[in-house]
Structure formats: structure tokens, C-alpha cells
Write a protein that holds these residues in place. Structure first.
Motif, PDB file in Angstrom:
ATOM      1  N   PRO A  78      69.099 204.943  20.315  1.00 57.22           N
ATOM      2  CA  PRO A  78      70.263 204.298  19.708  1.00 57.22           C
ATOM      3  C   PRO A  78      71.313 205.297  19.208  1.00 57.22           C
ATOM      4  O   PRO A  78      72.514 205.079  19.387  1.00 57.22           O
ATOM      5  CB  PRO A  78      69.658 203.513  18.537  1.00 57.22           C
ATOM      6  N   ILE A  79      70.852 206.408  18.607  1.00 62.18           N
ATOM      7  CA  ILE A  79      71.819 207.411  18.127  1.00 62.18           C
ATOM      8  C   ILE A  79      72.637 207.951  19.295  1.00 62.18           C
ATOM      9  O   ILE A  79      73.874 207.989  19.256  1.00 62.18           O
ATOM     10  CB  ILE A  79      71.091 208.569  17.405  1.00 62.18           C
ATOM     11  N   MET A  80      71.930 208.340  20.360  1.00 58.56           N
ATOM     12  CA  MET A  80      72.620 208.928  21.510  1.00 58.56           C
ATOM     13  C   MET A  80      73.584 207.939  22.147  1.00 58.56           C
ATOM     14  O   MET A  80      74.729 208.276  22.445  1.00 58.56           O
ATOM     15  CB  MET A  80      71.591 209.389  22.535  1.00 58.56           C
ATOM     16  N   LEU A  81      73.138 206.691  22.315  1.00 56.46           N
ATOM     17  CA  LEU A  81      73.997 205.719  22.989  1.00 56.46           C
ATOM     18  C   LEU A  81      75.185 205.334  22.108  1.00 56.46           C
ATOM     19  O   LEU A  81      76.286 205.107  22.604  1.00 56.46           O
ATOM     20  CB  LEU A  81      73.200 204.474  23.394  1.00 56.46           C
ATOM     21  N   PHE A  82      74.971 205.299  20.792  1.00 57.89           N
ATOM     22  CA  PHE A  82      76.071 205.002  19.880  1.00 57.89           C
ATOM     23  C   PHE A  82      77.129 206.112  19.958  1.00 57.89           C
ATOM     24  O   PHE A  82      78.332 205.833  20.053  1.00 57.89           O
ATOM     25  CB  PHE A  82      75.541 204.851  18.456  1.00 57.89           C
ATOM     26  N   LEU A  83      76.689 207.366  19.941  1.00 58.55           N
ATOM     27  CA  LEU A  83      77.625 208.483  20.080  1.00 58.55           C
ATOM     28  C   LEU A  83      78.369 208.396  21.412  1.00 58.55           C
ATOM     29  O   LEU A  83      79.594 208.559  21.470  1.00 58.55           O
ATOM     30  CB  LEU A  83      76.876 209.823  20.018  1.00 58.55           C
ATOM     31  N   ALA A  84      77.611 208.120  22.487  1.00 60.74           N
ATOM     32  CA  ALA A  84      78.228 208.021  23.812  1.00 60.74           C
ATOM     33  C   ALA A  84      79.279 206.909  23.830  1.00 60.74           C
ATOM     34  O   ALA A  84      80.360 207.072  24.402  1.00 60.74           O
ATOM     35  CB  ALA A  84      77.160 207.756  24.868  1.00 60.74           C
ATOM     36  N   LEU A  85      78.951 205.796  23.147  1.00 59.81           N
ATOM     37  CA  LEU A  85      79.873 204.661  23.090  1.00 59.81           C
ATOM     38  C   LEU A  85      81.155 205.036  22.346  1.00 59.81           C
ATOM     39  O   LEU A  85      82.266 204.747  22.796  1.00 59.81           O
ATOM     40  CB  LEU A  85      79.173 203.480  22.405  1.00 59.81           C
ATOM     41  N   LEU A  86      80.999 205.720  21.196  1.00 58.77           N
ATOM     42  CA  LEU A  86      82.175 206.119  20.420  1.00 58.77           C
ATOM     43  C   LEU A  86      83.092 207.022  21.252  1.00 58.77           C
ATOM     44  O   LEU A  86      84.312 206.835  21.279  1.00 58.77           O
ATOM     45  CB  LEU A  86      81.746 206.866  19.152  1.00 58.77           C
ATOM     46  N   ILE A  87      82.495 208.019  21.929  1.00 60.47           N
ATOM     47  CA  ILE A  87      83.315 208.950  22.705  1.00 60.47           C
ATOM     48  C   ILE A  87      83.989 208.221  23.868  1.00 60.47           C
ATOM     49  O   ILE A  87      85.171 208.438  24.157  1.00 60.47           O
ATOM     50  CB  ILE A  87      82.463 210.126  23.225  1.00 60.47           C
ATOM     51  N   PRO A 149      56.350 221.652  12.105  1.00 53.30           N
ATOM     52  CA  PRO A 149      55.722 220.418  12.614  1.00 53.30           C
ATOM     53  C   PRO A 149      56.443 219.143  12.151  1.00 53.30           C
ATOM     54  O   PRO A 149      56.533 218.177  12.900  1.00 53.30           O
ATOM     55  CB  PRO A 149      54.309 220.482  12.039  1.00 53.30           C
ATOM     56  N   ASP A 150      56.997 219.163  10.918  1.00 50.54           N
ATOM     57  CA  ASP A 150      57.644 217.956  10.403  1.00 50.54           C
ATOM     58  C   ASP A 150      58.951 217.633  11.126  1.00 50.54           C
ATOM     59  O   ASP A 150      59.331 216.477  11.242  1.00 50.54           O
ATOM     60  CB  ASP A 150      57.958 218.126   8.910  1.00 50.54           C
ATOM     61  N   LEU A 151      59.654 218.680  11.544  1.00 52.16           N
ATOM     62  CA  LEU A 151      60.999 218.460  12.071  1.00 52.16           C
ATOM     63  C   LEU A 151      61.102 218.608  13.580  1.00 52.16           C
ATOM     64  O   LEU A 151      62.155 218.372  14.162  1.00 52.16           O
ATOM     65  CB  LEU A 151      61.983 219.433  11.406  1.00 52.16           C
ATOM     66  N   ILE A 152      60.010 219.009  14.235  1.00 53.88           N
ATOM     67  CA  ILE A 152      60.119 219.352  15.656  1.00 53.88           C
ATOM     68  C   ILE A 152      60.555 218.166  16.507  1.00 53.88           C
ATOM     69  O   ILE A 152      61.330 218.312  17.462  1.00 53.88           O
ATOM     70  CB  ILE A 152      58.792 219.969  16.177  1.00 53.88           C
ATOM     71  N   LEU A 153      60.105 216.952  16.137  1.00 48.44           N
ATOM     72  CA  LEU A 153      60.485 215.776  16.939  1.00 48.44           C
ATOM     73  C   LEU A 153      61.994 215.518  16.824  1.00 48.44           C
ATOM     74  O   LEU A 153      62.657 215.208  17.820  1.00 48.44           O
ATOM     75  CB  LEU A 153      59.692 214.545  16.497  1.00 48.44           C
ATOM     76  N   ALA A 154      62.517 215.690  15.598  1.00 43.44           N
ATOM     77  CA  ALA A 154      63.962 215.537  15.410  1.00 43.44           C
ATOM     78  C   ALA A 154      64.704 216.638  16.167  1.00 43.44           C
ATOM     79  O   ALA A 154      65.761 216.395  16.763  1.00 43.44           O
ATOM     80  CB  ALA A 154      64.311 215.598  13.926  1.00 43.44           C
ATOM     81  N   ALA A 155      64.135 217.852  16.171  1.00 40.19           N
ATOM     82  CA  ALA A 155      64.759 218.969  16.883  1.00 40.19           C
ATOM     83  C   ALA A 155      64.812 218.667  18.383  1.00 40.19           C
ATOM     84  O   ALA A 155      65.817 218.956  19.052  1.00 40.19           O
ATOM     85  CB  ALA A 155      63.985 220.259  16.630  1.00 40.19           C
ATOM     86  N   ILE A 156      63.740 218.062  18.914  1.00 43.53           N
ATOM     87  CA  ILE A 156      63.725 217.675  20.329  1.00 43.53           C
ATOM     88  C   ILE A 156      64.735 216.547  20.563  1.00 43.53           C
ATOM     89  O   ILE A 156      65.449 216.532  21.563  1.00 43.53           O
ATOM     90  CB  ILE A 156      62.301 217.252  20.758  1.00 43.53           C
ATOM     91  N   GLY A 157      64.805 215.620  19.606  1.00 43.84           N
ATOM     92  CA  GLY A 157      65.780 214.539  19.710  1.00 43.84           C
ATOM     93  C   GLY A 157      67.197 215.073  19.844  1.00 43.84           C
ATOM     94  O   GLY A 157      67.993 214.573  20.640  1.00 43.84           O
ATOM     95  N   ASN A 158      67.490 216.113  19.087  1.00 44.43           N
ATOM     96  CA  ASN A 158      68.816 216.718  19.166  1.00 44.43           C
ATOM     97  C   ASN A 158      69.047 217.335  20.545  1.00 44.43           C
ATOM     98  O   ASN A 158      70.130 217.189  21.120  1.00 44.43           O
ATOM     99  CB  ASN A 158      68.967 217.774  18.072  1.00 44.43           C
ATOM    100  N   ILE A 159      68.036 218.016  21.083  1.00 40.84           N
ATOM    101  CA  ILE A 159      68.199 218.642  22.409  1.00 40.84           C
ATOM    102  C   ILE A 159      68.456 217.564  23.463  1.00 40.84           C
ATOM    103  O   ILE A 159      69.367 217.682  24.283  1.00 40.84           O
ATOM    104  CB  ILE A 159      66.949 219.470  22.792  1.00 40.84           C
ATOM    105  N   VAL A 160      67.665 216.485  23.417  1.00 48.24           N
ATOM    106  CA  VAL A 160      67.810 215.424  24.415  1.00 48.24           C
ATOM    107  C   VAL A 160      69.174 214.738  24.260  1.00 48.24           C
ATOM    108  O   VAL A 160      69.849 214.429  25.243  1.00 48.24           O
ATOM    109  CB  VAL A 160      66.648 214.415  24.304  1.00 48.24           C
ATOM    110  N   THR A 161      69.594 214.516  23.010  1.00 46.17           N
ATOM    111  CA  THR A 161      70.919 213.935  22.779  1.00 46.17           C
ATOM    112  C   THR A 161      71.996 214.822  23.383  1.00 46.17           C
ATOM    113  O   THR A 161      72.899 214.357  24.079  1.00 46.17           O
ATOM    114  CB  THR A 161      71.166 213.761  21.268  1.00 46.17           C
ATOM    115  N   TRP A 162      71.874 216.141  23.113  1.00 51.80           N
ATOM    116  CA  TRP A 162      72.866 217.089  23.642  1.00 51.80           C
ATOM    117  C   TRP A 162      72.918 217.021  25.165  1.00 51.80           C
ATOM    118  O   TRP A 162      73.992 217.004  25.754  1.00 51.80           O
ATOM    119  CB  TRP A 162      72.504 218.511  23.182  1.00 51.80           C
ATOM    120  N   GLU A 163      71.744 216.934  25.800  1.00 51.96           N
ATOM    121  CA  GLU A 163      71.699 216.937  27.261  1.00 51.96           C
ATOM    122  C   GLU A 163      72.328 215.686  27.870  1.00 51.96           C
ATOM    123  O   GLU A 163      72.967 215.750  28.904  1.00 51.96           O
ATOM    124  CB  GLU A 163      70.243 217.020  27.749  1.00 51.96           C
ATOM    125  N   PHE A 164      72.102 214.517  27.230  1.00 53.27           N
ATOM    126  CA  PHE A 164      72.416 213.265  27.925  1.00 53.27           C
ATOM    127  C   PHE A 164      73.541 212.440  27.319  1.00 53.27           C
ATOM    128  O   PHE A 164      73.894 211.404  27.868  1.00 53.27           O
ATOM    129  CB  PHE A 164      71.157 212.404  28.057  1.00 53.27           C
TER     130      PHE A 164
END
Lengths: 289, 281
Positions: A78-87, A149-164
Motif C-alpha cells: 500500500p505504501i508503494m502504490l500510494f506513492l506511485a499514485l501520488l507521483i 533484526p528489528d528493522l531489517i524488514l522495513a529496510a527491505i521494504g524501502n529497497i523494494v519500494t525504491w525499485e518498483f
């Protein structure tokens, strides 16, 4: 005539189908076959029926991996698609300076291999040669470590958001371009403002493209592999051998020699992905008609 | 009626621009640094020594020039895999769009189902199957699975239906031209924009492929660039391994440049292609 046409149609379609059968249908069948056996230390490979499946459904590691990608799906997509929608809406508004430059720049990360994206962000997250370390040094502070360990999933989320985000933005932007502009003029004459036009005309027009983007994102989330696998070399303590279902299947095959169980996991994930994608598609397209 | 341009909206959208470009700028700047420079300087500015060309030379010299080998392997996988996938998708898409043959509907249903099957879910089973067939650790193991692109077929089917008029085909048939001659001489030029789009997306997918080669290949001489970079980074993090972060970074930059150039040069095509593929339903 019709038999000749039939023969020619098959000649055109045949080569694709041959490869498709070899790399889509046969592996699915082979995985289904393998999933019915188990390799035991003593006694070799034995037929075990559905035992691998019952094992998978009560396997806490598989459950944790599946929950993790489900959480990823629910938060990151949802975060990624919302950003994509805004742009996409900003670009489509025609009110930007340098719109062409924006469009191509935001899309560019799509051309970057996920290996390079994960390496790059992995370095930047790091405290040694990364930007996080730079900021810490410059201000004498300690930022939360994205590789912990606590933040790695969010860190991956950021990478995937950046890519797509750019890829999805282009899909949505293309959807907006085919809207008949006469609708906007009519709405403006009726006194509708920009936001009303977005809500009443643009968003409904994006239903199809949004569904397409969501389905591809669902498939991508469930199949998450490259980014955690690469970050594992940079943050070995944060990525477990069962971080995502695909990482787990890979480890089972290549780290543990449990090919039968690995094939079972791969098959279950394929089916889960198809079911979720299908249900979503039925819901989103069905609601529109 | 042209809307007035807005400075505030441009500035807000510029945040997305910065987000997208910042890592690439970081990569570009980092590629100019020596390994000591990487550890000792601010990431978004140059360090004292400008080692860009030295780094590029080092990347190509390291381990008897294996990076050049990886580059050639990647090109082979792209030409054979992505090129082949585009050809097969074009033939099949055209076949489905222009011939009404027995079993056509079944073919279409099966292949469309294939779009929803994620390639990664199939990678482990394909590996197990190819291992039985003795195909693993050969270039075929990477090329053959990339040859089938259901999404490419879907795009080519849409294009063929819209861009190739039946009347042209009928008149070619009356002139006695064979169906394949007609396809290559009449249909292919009409399908050109669609072909470029499918080829470009297949190229990106093959160039960026990682999971499949990781599973299939053990021999470093067969690696594509992505797997090679991964192995360089991995060796730097294992005990006693050679730390070559400068090479990983410069190699990463060299890996993405060809695709970015291709995207910039072929903008017109992929944008129209995505529009056709994602919007028409």
C-alpha cells in the motif's frame, strides 16, 4: 482449409508451448511428484503420501516465513502504490516543471538489478562506509541501525519500494493518459475542482491499472528472495535461514539436502500466490462491473 | 486549455526525484574512491583521490579479468534468452491472434494462468528437474527457463490483434505467399514497437536475473554479472576473504549503465508498450 489453418496455427504456437511445457508445466508436475516422497537417512527415499504437506502446515519456521511476507505485503505494497499514485497524479496534472525528466528519473531504478539495489542500499545502511554511519559521525548521534533484526524488514521494504515505485507509477500514469480529456473540461465547466476531478474521474479510471499493479506486487511479495539473500552477506545476524518462504525453500534444497520438503514448500507458495492473486483479481474486477 | 505550472507541486514531487536518484548518485560518487576513501569519507561527496578510472581497470583486471567474462556471459544469456523469448512470444502471440485453430482457447487459458505463476516458485523444481537431466551448471540451465515469457506472449497477442489488419494477410495469401514469409515480411514491421517493448522487458529480466543462476551455476566462469557481484561481496564478508568493496561498487555501476542507457534511448517504446500492456483489458 480449416485443417490447414489449424496446422499453421499450431506451427506458430508450438515452439512457445514446447518451452512452456518444459519450464512451467513439467516442473510443477515434478514438484508435485517429489512432494509425495521423503528422503530418510536409513532406507532411502520412501513414499509418504501427504506427510510433507501436514509437516509444512505445522512447521513453525514456514509459518513465520509466511507471516513475514504477509506482513510485508500488507504494509509495503500500500505504501508503494500510494506513492506511485501520488507521483502519477502529479505528473498527469500537467502542472510540473520538467515532467519528462521526473518521469524517466523515477522509473530508472526499475532498470537496476535487485542485486545491485540490495548491495547499494546495504552499503548505505551500514555504519562503516554507509550514509547512516556518516550521519552518526557528523552529528555525534546513533541512529537506529536499519540492518538490525528489528528493522531489517522495513529496510527491505524501502529497497523494494525504491525499485518498483517508478514501474508502478508508469502503469498508473499510462492509465491516466487514456482518460478522455473532454471529461475534465466538462467537469471544470460544472465547477469541479482538481480534487473532485481526481476522486470522480481519475481514480475510477485507475481501477484496472491499480489491480494489475497490485497483483504483480502480491506475486513479488510472496516470492521475496533476492534482497534478503543479498543482505544476508551484509547483515548475517538479521536474516534467518527461513526469513521468507523462498529463502527457506532455497536453504532446504541447498543447505539441508531436503529436496522433497523444499519442493513441497515451493509448490505451496506457488498455489498460495495464485489463490491470493486470483481472489484479489475477482474482487477488484468483479466490484467494478 | 493548458494548466498553469506550479512551483510548490514541483518541489513536493522533487522529493520523489531525490529518493529515486540519491542511491545512484551515491554509487557514482563511491565508484570514484579507493577502498580507504570509502571508509574514510562522506558518502555523498568525493574523497581526495579520484580513483574512478583506476577502479574500472581494477574491476576488469581482478582474477584474470573474470568480470569481462561475466559481462560476455550476461550478453549471451540476454541475446539467446531474451532474444529467443521475444521471438517465441511473437510467433505464438501472432498465431493465437490470427489463426482460429482447434485447441486455441485451451492454449490461451493455460498460458494466461502461467502469468500468475511466479518464476521464483518454479526455480527450485526446475533445478531439481534439470539436475536429473544433467543440464545444471551449463549455460542452457539459465537460457532455457528464460525462453518462456507468458507476459510477453500476452503483449504480443494484444499487439498482433490490433496492429496487423486481417485484410493485409488475406491479400498476401491470395498472392500465394507462405504464412511464415508473410509473418516475417509483412507482420514483423507492423509489430516493431511491440517487439521492442517485449525485447526490452525480457532483456531487463534476464540482465537482472539472480535466483535462477544462483541455483543453477557453480562454475564461476559461467556466472552472469549479478551472481559475480554477489560472489565478490560475499568473499569480502567471510573470514580471511579478500575485501573488495571498491570493486563491488564500481562493478555495480558498470552493470547498470548499459540498461539505463537502453532505457533512456528507447523511452518512447517502453512507455507506449506499458500503456498497451497494462491498460487494455
Amino acid at each position: 482449409m480449416s485443417t490447414r489453418r489449424s496446422w499453421i496455427g499450431w506451427q506458430f504456437t508450438g515452439p512457445f508451448l514446447a518451452v512452456f511445457a518444459l519450464v512451467f508445466l513439467a516442473p510443477i508436475g515434478y514438484a508435485a511428484y517429489l512432494s509425495l516422497f521423503r528422503n530418510r537417512l536409513i532406507g532411502g527415499t520412501a513414499f509418504v503420501g501427504l506427510e510433507n504437506y501436514t509437516k509444512a502446515f505445522s512447521d513453525p519456521q514456514f509459518f513465520e516465513a509466511l507471516s513475514r511476507v504477509a506482513l510485508f505485503l500488507v504494509v509495503q505494497v500500500p505504501i508503494m502504490l500510494f506513492l506511485a499514485l501520488l507521483i502519477a497524479l502529479a505528473l498527469d496534472s500537467g502542472r510540473l516543471y520538467g515532467a519528462g525528466f521526473f518521469r524517466i528519473s523515477v522509473f530508472l531504478p526499475y532498470a537496476v538489478p535487485s542485486v545491485v539495489a540490495a548491495l547499494m542500499w546495504g552499503f548505505m545502511y551500514g555504519t562503516r562506509i554507509g550514509l547512516v554511519g556518516n550521519v552518526n559521525d557528523a552529528f555525534g548521534i546513533t541512529l537506529p541501525d536499519p540492518l538490525s533484526p528489528d528493522l531489517i524488514l522495513a529496510a527491505i521494504g524501502n529497497i523494494v519500494t525504491w525499485e518498483f515505485v517508478g514501474y508502478n507509477m508508469i502503469i498508473l500514469y499510462s492509465g491516466l493518459r487514456v482518460v478522455d480529456t473532454a471529461l475534465y473540461e466538462a467537469a471544470a465547466i460544472d465547477g469541479a475542482g482538481q480534487f473532485r476531478i481526481i476522486r470522480a474521474i481519475k481514480l475510477p479510471a485507475l481501477r484496472g491499472p491499480l489491480a494489475v499493479a497490485t497483483i504483480f506486487s502480491i506475486i513479488g511479495s510472496f516470492q521475496l528472495f533476492n534482497e534478503p539473500q543479498i543482505l544476508d552477506t551484509i547483515a548475517p545476524n538479521s536474516i534467518t535461514t527461513y526469513f521468507t518462504p523462498n529463502v527457506y525453500a532455497y536453504q532446504l534444497s541447498f543447505g539441508g539436502q531436503q529436496v522433497n520438503y523444499s519442493a513441497t514448500i515451493a509448490l505451496i507458495m506457488g498455489v498460495v500466490t495464485m489463490i491470493v492473486a486470483y481472489l484479489f483479481q475477482r474482487r477488484s474486477i468483479g466490484a467494478g462491473r | 486549455m493548458r494548466p498553469r505550472r506550479s512551483i510548490p507541486l514541483t518541489l513536493i514531487t522533487a522529493l520523489a526525484l531525490i529518493y529515486s536518484l540519491l542511491p545512484l548518485v551515491w554509487l557514482l560518487i563511491s565508484a570514484t574512491k579507493t577502498q580507504e576513501g570509502l571508509f574514510g569519507s562522506f558518502g555523498l561527496w568525493f574523497s581526495g583521490d579520484f580513483a574512478f578510472f583506476g577502479n574500472i581497470a581494477d574491476v576488469f583486471a581482478y582474477h584474470d579479468g573474470i568480470f569481462g567474462r561475466w559481462l560476455l556471459n550476461t550478453l549471451l544469456y540476454v541475446v539467446a534468452g531474451a532474444g529467443g523469448a521475444t521471438l517465441l512470444a511473437a510467433l505464438a502471440g501472432y498465431g493465437l491472434a490470427k489463426f482460429d485453430f482447434a485447441g486455441r482457447r485451451a492454449v490461451f487459458a493455460v498460458v494466461l494462468g502461467g502469468v500468475a505463476v511466479p518464476p521464483t516458485a518454479l526455480a527450485v523444481p526446475i533445478f531439481l528437474m534439470f539436475a536429473k537431466m544433467g543440464l545444471t551448471d551449463t549455460p542452457w540451465a539459465v537460457i532455457i527457463p528464460t525462453l518462456a515469457s507468458p507476459f510477453g506472449l500476452y503483449l504480443m497477442w494484444t499487439y498482433s490483434r490490433d496492429a496487423v489488419p486481417d485484410e493485409i494477410l488475406e491479400s498476401a495469401r491470395i498472392d500465394g505467399a507462405g504464412e511464415f514469409t508473410t509473418f516475417f515480411s509483412l507482420a514483423v514491421p507492423l509489430l516493431a514497437p511491440g517487439l521492442v517493448t517485449v525485447l526490452l522487458f525480457n532483456t531487463v529480466m534476464t540482465w537482472n536475473n539472480f535466483f535462477l543462476p544462483l541455483i543453477m551455476l557453480k562454475d564461476a566462469d559461467l556466472f552472469p554479472l549479478t551472481l559475480g557481484l554477489y560472489s565478490w561481496n560475499e568473499q569480502g564478508t567471510t573470514a580471511g576473504g579478500d575485501v573488495v568493496f571498491d570493486l563491488v561498487i564500481t562493478g555495480s555501476l558498470l552493470t547498470i549503465v548499459p540498461l539505463i542507457v537502453a532505457f533512456l534511448l528507447l523511452q518512447r517504446y517502453w512507455q507506449s508498450g506499458l500503456a498497451a500492456g497494462s491498460v487494455k483489458q
